[in-house]
Motif scaffolding. Structure first.
Motif, PDB file in Angstrom:
ATOM      1  N   THR A 410      25.485   1.313 -21.520  1.00  0.00           N
ATOM      2  CA  THR A 410      26.901   1.238 -21.855  1.00  0.00           C
ATOM      3  C   THR A 410      27.714   1.233 -20.588  1.00  0.00           C
ATOM      4  O   THR A 410      27.291   1.740 -19.555  1.00  0.00           O
ATOM      5  CB  THR A 410      27.311   2.430 -22.718  1.00  0.00           C
ATOM      6  OG1 THR A 410      27.022   3.618 -22.011  1.00  0.00           O
ATOM      7  CG2 THR A 410      26.564   2.424 -24.037  1.00  0.00           C
ATOM      8  N   THR A 411      28.878   0.670 -20.654  1.00  0.00           N
ATOM      9  CA  THR A 411      29.721   0.555 -19.466  1.00  0.00           C
ATOM     10  C   THR A 411      30.770   1.650 -19.439  1.00  0.00           C
ATOM     11  O   THR A 411      31.157   2.178 -20.469  1.00  0.00           O
ATOM     12  CB  THR A 411      30.414  -0.823 -19.440  1.00  0.00           C
ATOM     13  OG1 THR A 411      31.269  -0.880 -18.313  1.00  0.00           O
ATOM     14  CG2 THR A 411      31.233  -1.055 -20.689  1.00  0.00           C
ATOM     15  N   GLN A 424      23.016  -8.644 -11.810  1.00  0.00           N
ATOM     16  CA  GLN A 424      22.329  -7.541 -11.136  1.00  0.00           C
ATOM     17  C   GLN A 424      20.824  -7.790 -11.186  1.00  0.00           C
ATOM     18  O   GLN A 424      20.274  -8.100 -12.247  1.00  0.00           O
ATOM     19  CB  GLN A 424      22.665  -6.204 -11.804  1.00  0.00           C
ATOM     20  CG  GLN A 424      22.161  -4.991 -11.040  1.00  0.00           C
ATOM     21  CD  GLN A 424      22.502  -3.686 -11.749  1.00  0.00           C
ATOM     22  OE1 GLN A 424      22.627  -3.652 -12.973  1.00  0.00           O
ATOM     23  NE2 GLN A 424      22.649  -2.610 -10.994  1.00  0.00           N
ATOM     24  N   ILE A 425      20.171  -7.653 -10.025  1.00  0.00           N
ATOM     25  CA  ILE A 425      18.735  -7.895  -9.927  1.00  0.00           C
ATOM     26  C   ILE A 425      18.022  -6.587  -9.604  1.00  0.00           C
ATOM     27  O   ILE A 425      18.349  -5.917  -8.614  1.00  0.00           O
ATOM     28  CB  ILE A 425      18.419  -8.941  -8.824  1.00  0.00           C
ATOM     29  CG1 ILE A 425      19.112 -10.255  -9.144  1.00  0.00           C
ATOM     30  CG2 ILE A 425      16.916  -9.157  -8.704  1.00  0.00           C
ATOM     31  CD1 ILE A 425      18.887 -11.316  -8.095  1.00  0.00           C
ATOM     32  N   HIS A 442      24.048  -5.443  -1.613  1.00  0.00           N
ATOM     33  CA  HIS A 442      23.256  -4.229  -1.864  1.00  0.00           C
ATOM     34  C   HIS A 442      24.203  -3.188  -2.459  1.00  0.00           C
ATOM     35  O   HIS A 442      25.109  -2.698  -1.786  1.00  0.00           O
ATOM     36  CB  HIS A 442      22.641  -3.723  -0.561  1.00  0.00           C
ATOM     37  CG  HIS A 442      21.595  -2.665  -0.755  1.00  0.00           C
ATOM     38  ND1 HIS A 442      21.896  -1.390  -1.175  1.00  0.00           N
ATOM     39  CD2 HIS A 442      20.251  -2.700  -0.601  1.00  0.00           C
ATOM     40  CE1 HIS A 442      20.790  -0.682  -1.259  1.00  0.00           C
ATOM     41  NE2 HIS A 442      19.771  -1.451  -0.921  1.00  0.00           N
ATOM     42  N   GLN A 443      23.985  -2.821  -3.719  1.00  0.00           N
ATOM     43  CA  GLN A 443      24.979  -2.005  -4.432  1.00  0.00           C
ATOM     44  C   GLN A 443      25.162  -0.623  -3.789  1.00  0.00           C
ATOM     45  O   GLN A 443      26.281  -0.107  -3.715  1.00  0.00           O
ATOM     46  CB  GLN A 443      24.613  -1.876  -5.903  1.00  0.00           C
ATOM     47  CG  GLN A 443      23.316  -1.137  -6.194  1.00  0.00           C
ATOM     48  CD  GLN A 443      22.986  -1.120  -7.679  1.00  0.00           C
ATOM     49  OE1 GLN A 443      23.179  -2.126  -8.377  1.00  0.00           O
ATOM     50  NE2 GLN A 443      22.495   0.000  -8.174  1.00  0.00           N
ATOM     51  N   TYR A 562      21.869   1.108 -13.349  1.00  0.00           N
ATOM     52  CA  TYR A 562      22.416  -0.070 -14.019  1.00  0.00           C
ATOM     53  C   TYR A 562      23.936  -0.097 -13.872  1.00  0.00           C
ATOM     54  O   TYR A 562      24.613   0.920 -13.985  1.00  0.00           O
ATOM     55  CB  TYR A 562      22.045  -0.054 -15.500  1.00  0.00           C
ATOM     56  CG  TYR A 562      22.755  -1.111 -16.317  1.00  0.00           C
ATOM     57  CD1 TYR A 562      22.305  -2.424 -16.349  1.00  0.00           C
ATOM     58  CD2 TYR A 562      23.899  -0.783 -17.049  1.00  0.00           C
ATOM     59  CE1 TYR A 562      22.954  -3.389 -17.093  1.00  0.00           C
ATOM     60  CE2 TYR A 562      24.567  -1.751 -17.805  1.00  0.00           C
ATOM     61  CZ  TYR A 562      24.087  -3.052 -17.819  1.00  0.00           C
ATOM     62  OH  TYR A 562      24.751  -4.013 -18.545  1.00  0.00           O
ATOM     63  N   LEU A 563      24.460  -1.289 -13.620  1.00  0.00           N
ATOM     64  CA  LEU A 563      25.904  -1.492 -13.573  1.00  0.00           C
ATOM     65  C   LEU A 563      26.278  -2.590 -14.556  1.00  0.00           C
ATOM     66  O   LEU A 563      25.652  -3.667 -14.579  1.00  0.00           O
ATOM     67  CB  LEU A 563      26.353  -1.898 -12.159  1.00  0.00           C
ATOM     68  CG  LEU A 563      26.189  -0.869 -11.034  1.00  0.00           C
ATOM     69  CD1 LEU A 563      26.660  -1.459  -9.708  1.00  0.00           C
ATOM     70  CD2 LEU A 563      26.956   0.402 -11.339  1.00  0.00           C
ATOM     71  N   ALA A 564      27.278  -2.333 -15.373  1.00  0.00           N
ATOM     72  CA  ALA A 564      27.779  -3.347 -16.307  1.00  0.00           C
ATOM     73  C   ALA A 564      28.466  -4.455 -15.509  1.00  0.00           C
ATOM     74  O   ALA A 564      28.879  -4.253 -14.363  1.00  0.00           O
ATOM     75  CB  ALA A 564      28.744  -2.715 -17.295  1.00  0.00           C
ATOM     76  N   PRO A 565      28.599  -5.639 -16.096  1.00  0.00           N
ATOM     77  CA  PRO A 565      29.221  -6.763 -15.362  1.00  0.00           C
ATOM     78  C   PRO A 565      30.583  -6.427 -14.768  1.00  0.00           C
ATOM     79  O   PRO A 565      30.876  -6.813 -13.633  1.00  0.00           O
ATOM     80  CB  PRO A 565      29.320  -7.854 -16.434  1.00  0.00           C
ATOM     81  CG  PRO A 565      28.189  -7.562 -17.369  1.00  0.00           C
ATOM     82  CD  PRO A 565      28.065  -6.079 -17.398  1.00  0.00           C
TER      83      PRO A 565
END
Length: 605
Positions: A410-411, A424-425, A442-443, A562-565
């Motif tokens: 969820t975002t 995101q890869i 690089h996040q 994880y990052l939402a768009p």
């Protein structure tokens, strides 16, 4: 042609020798404390002023010296520890070269007060640049007091190379801790600029470790002990969950002498294999006793390197001993083949025939039945075969969303109009298309840059906001860490921390920055103190810079998250609004651009 080789004058030779032995004030502290230990002192007092640049004084209640010994101890290679070359392989003392006092006296102003017995007259000697300028009998208690003043007063270049007082003090504290840990039966006290740093009573090893590193250390310790023909090992390691990112709490002692050994350190690290995460290091306090003839100490001027006769065997014993202790105290997972008697079948049930238990169900039972109602007959309907028909009437878009991965994240942002321009890869990199090609971000490093500039601006210009805690939080630290917290207290308050009290071994926090949660406080403060210790800032601004870097590193989005768009897009937008978006606070690239021409070359277009 005339001869060109000549003997150097004594004062020049002494200054050259001093360059190896006396590198900084901490070197002087180490040599003087070890001399006090060799004098069989039971109580040692260390006094320093201005990080040892003005004064280093060691007072002990050891055996003291006679008038002749007091005068002779400042000569080069004058020692009471050895008499012949064979003694080098049978050492039971800290010193043996007879270089320390001569080297110290060559670069400072030294005053010695000593006495063999209170019934006799003591001796007072003052030496400057290896020259005795004053000597007289005095009344003095049994023991010695040696004061080293104005270190490097006659070598201005060496004095200019000394670091700031806070850095030199930390080095002195490190040397003091090593000597104090090596001799828990000796009482120590340490004062800096008339303020008490440590007062350590004599006791056992565990008590000494807790007294130096704080009460919180006690619950972390796992005892280690093994006795073999080759080596006797005792001491403590900490539990795997308390592993740290730095190696500053790793101590090896051989015959009560602190040493550095990457090879033996690897033995400890391998014993914790699969128990701690990569990049973390265990804390340990290991004491090895070996035959003096099986080691060679005369390797390095600081005597912190040792050659072992059978290093591989010691490596294997250390590794096996630690593994055994971790398993013995249920720290590491082990296979237990012992039966639990409580789970055994009782003897009387041995021949009893078992059967599947029967369950009686009343199909007419109705818990909501009243006197005027009659229970309806229970009929079981089997609709399992028609479950798919529930979704047949739904539009295709909705069925597609139902078949989507149910574990999707969820975002934090609720924006239905967000366009998916990023990808995101491996929960590590964010790919964004631009006109000239593709950008790989690089996040973690990118978020570090964003937070770093935000924290630096708040600390230096705006002043960070703070949120008050409902219940103040009490955090335990060692005395040296408490001293460091006091030094940076004002800067921490500028970051948003609010302290209620700072005690000897604990701090009470009642307010934290708005970007930090209560569960993160202890971890972030410990990481911050470690970063400041290791980066050793020279100016107040560089200290603020280190704090901003440390906070950014601790709070940045981690690799694997994880990052939402819309979160990806916001991170990229904020990154390119930074003053220096291309590198992280620690000098690493935050993004890489691959142009279309380079992609075409890959496909030979």
């Amino acid at each position: 042609m005339s001869d060109i080789i000549q003997l150097l004058p004594d004062h020049v030779a002494n200054q050259i020798a001093a360059g190896e032995v006396v590198q900084r004030p901490a070197s002087v502290v180490k040599e003087l404390l070890e001399n006090a230990i060799d004098a069989n002192a039971t109580s040692i007092k260390l006094i320093i002023k201005e990080a040892g640049k003005i004064l280093i004084q060691v007072i002990d209640d050891g055996c003291g010296m006679s008038v002749t010994d007091a005068r002779l101890c400042f000569e080069r290679h004058a020692t009471s520890k050895i008499k012949k070359a064979e003694d080098l392989f049978n050492l039971h003392t800290k010193g043996f070269r007879g270089e320390a006092l001569a080297s110290i006296a060559a670069v400072s102003q030294v005053e010695l007060k000593t006495n063999l017995s209170e019934e006799q007259t003591g001796t007072n000697i003052r030496v400057e640049g290896n020259k005795v300028i004053h000597q007289e009998p005095i009344a003095y208690q049994k023991g010695s007091s040696i004061s080293v003043k104005n270190l490097f007063y006659n070598i201005p270049a060496r004095r200019n190379f000394l670091k700031s007082n806070s850095i030199e003090t930390r080095h002195i504290i490190n040397e003091f801790q090593r000597v104090a840990l090596a001799h828990p039966s000796v009482a120590f006290s340490f004062y800096h600029n008339d303020s008490e740093i440590y007062v350590l009573n004599s006791g056992n090893l565990r008590q000494r470790i807790v007294a130096i590193l704080g009460k919180k250390t006690n619950e972390k310790l796992v005892p280690i002990f093994e006795k073999t023909e080759v080596v006797e090992i005792e001491g403590f390691v900490t539990k795997p969950e308390f592993a740290k990112k730095k190696r500053d709490e790793q101590f090896f002692f051989v015959n009560n002498r602190f040493i550095k050994s990457p090879y033996l350190n690897h033995a400890v690290q391998s014993a914790f294999e699969n128990l701690i995460a990569p990049g973390l290091y265990p804390t340990y306090f290991l004491y090895l006793k070996v035959p003096t003839k099986s080691i060679d100490i005369n390797i390095h001027p600081t005597k912190t390197e040792i050659k072992f006769e059978d290093e591989k065997t010691i490596y294997a014993i250390i590794r096996a001993t630690i593994k055994h202790s971790l398993g013995q105290y249920n720290i590491a997972p082990v296979l237990d083949f012992n039966r639990d008697a409580s789970l055994d079948t009782p003897y009387t049930f041995k021949n009893k025939v078992t059967s599947t238990p029967k369950i009686d169900v009343n199909p007419d039972f109705n818990p909501f039945k009243t006197d005027n109602q009659k229970a309806t007959k229970f009929h079981k309907t089997n609709n399992n075969s028609q479950w798919e028909s529930l979704y047949n009437s739904l539009p295709k878009e909705e069925t597609d969303s139902i078949n989507h991965d149910v574990n999707s994240k969820t975002t934090l942002f609720n924006n239905e109009n967000a366009t998916n321009q990023t990808f995101q890869i491996h929960h590590k990199y964010i790919i964004c298309a631009i006109k000239s090609g593709i950008v790989y971000v690089h996040q973690n490093l990118a978020h570090q840059r964003i937070l770093y500039e935000e924290f630096l601006e708040k600390i230096t210009i705006e002043g960070a906001l703070s949120q008050q805690l409902l219940f103040p939080l009490e955090i335990s630290f060692s005395k040296s860490e408490i001293k460091l917290v006091k030094e940076i207290k004002e800067d921490l308050e500028n970051c948003g921390f609010v302290f209620d009290k700072i005690l000897d071994e604990t701090i009470i926090v009642k307010g934290i920055p708005t970007s930090i949660t209560e569960s993160q406080i202890s971890i972030i403060l410990e990481q911050l103190l470690e970063d400041i210790k290791n980066d050793v800032p020279d100016t107040s601004f560089s200290q603020l810079d280190i704090m901003a870097k440390s906070l950014a590193k601790s709070l940045a989005v981690k690799t694997g998250q994880y990052l939402a768009p819309i979160e990806q897009q916001e991170l990229i937008d904020k990154l390119f609004l930074c003053k220096q978006p291309d590198i992280s606070p620690y000098g690493k690239k935050t993004f890489v651009t691959i142009k279309l021409d380079e992609i075409d070359k890959i496909f030979n277009l």
